[in-house]
Design a protein around this motif. Sequence first.
Motif, mmCIF file in Angstrom:
data_model
loop_
_atom_site.group_PDB
_atom_site.id
_atom_site.type_symbol
_atom_site.label_atom_id
_atom_site.label_comp_id
_atom_site.label_asym_id
_atom_site.label_seq_id
_atom_site.Cartn_x
_atom_site.Cartn_y
_atom_site.Cartn_z
ATOM 1 N N GLU A 44 7.952 -26.450 41.277
ATOM 2 C CA GLU A 44 6.994 -27.366 41.384
ATOM 3 C C GLU A 44 5.577 -27.165 40.767
ATOM 4 O O GLU A 44 4.828 -25.424 40.730
ATOM 5 C CB GLU A 44 7.229 -28.080 42.826
ATOM 6 N N VAL A 45 4.773 -27.978 40.419
ATOM 7 C CA VAL A 45 3.580 -27.931 39.696
ATOM 8 C C VAL A 45 2.425 -28.399 41.104
ATOM 9 O O VAL A 45 2.774 -29.473 41.310
ATOM 10 C CB VAL A 45 3.313 -28.049 38.545
ATOM 11 N N GLU A 46 1.587 -28.020 41.561
ATOM 12 C CA GLU A 46 0.775 -28.807 42.966
ATOM 13 C C GLU A 46 1.879 -29.347 43.478
ATOM 14 O O GLU A 46 1.820 -30.498 44.229
ATOM 15 C CB GLU A 46 -0.135 -29.611 42.090
ATOM 16 N N LEU A 72 -4.454 -34.265 37.571
ATOM 17 C CA LEU A 72 -3.049 -35.247 38.909
ATOM 18 C C LEU A 72 -3.883 -35.316 40.309
ATOM 19 O O LEU A 72 -4.750 -34.683 41.143
ATOM 20 C CB LEU A 72 -2.539 -33.754 39.489
ATOM 21 N N ASP A 73 -3.284 -36.551 40.352
ATOM 22 C CA ASP A 73 -3.553 -36.919 41.242
ATOM 23 C C ASP A 73 -5.462 -36.892 42.262
ATOM 24 O O ASP A 73 -5.734 -36.590 42.813
ATOM 25 C CB ASP A 73 -3.250 -37.024 43.015
ATOM 26 N N GLY A 74 -6.165 -37.606 41.273
ATOM 27 C CA GLY A 74 -7.724 -37.464 40.880
ATOM 28 C C GLY A 74 -7.614 -35.887 41.172
ATOM 29 O O GLY A 74 -9.261 -35.622 40.909
ATOM 30 N N ALA A 100 10.534 -23.574 44.822
ATOM 31 C CA ALA A 100 9.156 -22.835 44.080
ATOM 32 C C ALA A 100 7.976 -24.032 44.118
ATOM 33 O O ALA A 100 8.293 -24.620 43.051
ATOM 34 C CB ALA A 100 9.154 -21.435 43.588
ATOM 35 N N ASN A 101 6.667 -23.370 44.570
ATOM 36 C CA ASN A 101 4.997 -24.529 44.186
ATOM 37 C C ASN A 101 4.710 -23.327 43.245
ATOM 38 O O ASN A 101 3.529 -22.541 44.105
ATOM 39 C CB ASN A 101 4.820 -25.172 45.121
ATOM 40 N N PHE A 102 3.908 -23.477 42.014
ATOM 41 C CA PHE A 102 3.272 -22.834 41.549
ATOM 42 C C PHE A 102 1.845 -23.997 41.723
ATOM 43 O O PHE A 102 1.038 -24.775 41.193
ATOM 44 C CB PHE A 102 3.715 -22.926 39.388
ATOM 45 N N SER A 103 0.999 -22.885 42.221
ATOM 46 C CA SER A 103 -0.464 -23.281 42.425
ATOM 47 C C SER A 103 -1.056 -22.646 41.489
ATOM 48 O O SER A 103 -1.879 -22.017 41.218
ATOM 49 C CB SER A 103 -1.335 -22.888 44.091
#
Length: 253
Positions: A44-46, A72-74, A100-103
């Motif tokens: 995932e991203v963000e 993305l979401d403002g 996995a969450n890519f930040s």
Amino acid sequence: MNLRVSGRDLIQNHLTMSLYNHAAIWPDRPDLWPKGFFANGFVEVEGKKMSKSEGNFIMMNEAVSGHRVFNLDGKEIVVGWSSDSTRLALASAGDLLDDANFSCEIADKAILRLTTELEWAEQMTSEAGKAELRHDEAGAFNFWDRAFDAQMDLAVFKTEQSYDKMRFRDVAKFGFYEFLGFRDTYRDACVKENIPLNYNLVRKFLRNLAIIMSPVISHFAEHIWTEVLGEEGFVCHAAWPEVTQPDFGFVRS
């Protein structure tokens, strides 16, 4: 086959059938069967599934050398980092069957962190920098020297365990963030006590950092190894640091 890495959605079909097929074709040769599977979740991203409509679908080429801005979401997010900062953020994103969450924020901060570390390494190993450091050998270490030395050995020990278990988020935690944190604590203690850092420990720190993090931040590690430390060959060919069993009680103290 020593290891096959695949997605968790293939556990019940492709990966299972792979075992059946190998066992059916070579029923008397278990040495030819797959020795290990490693399954991971999706990326995932963000915190959101990658989607072209959302704009958070990031290709590898634009991650390491591109430039694009999306909302993305403002929140305005700028895509385009470097190879090492992208890899460090990916390593920090998560392991095993969880998504996995890519930040992007971690990738942003990694650029500054790696740049700062490189500048510090070059300063410490310059002729002017070495002249300001102590050159005591292990037998003459003070308390802070011994504590830093033990903490580095502990970080190397934990990082090796994390690699063996393919837990790359823990690799980033123990081999990079905590490793640098130990150095920061040591540096602050020396400043407070008004004593110079130990040159041998600074060099050990840089050498170990380059080796244990070379699979993740390869370009940074190779630059530290060859250009800063003047070591021969490639860091990816260097032997893993030999450390003694960490004294956990002393480290905690």
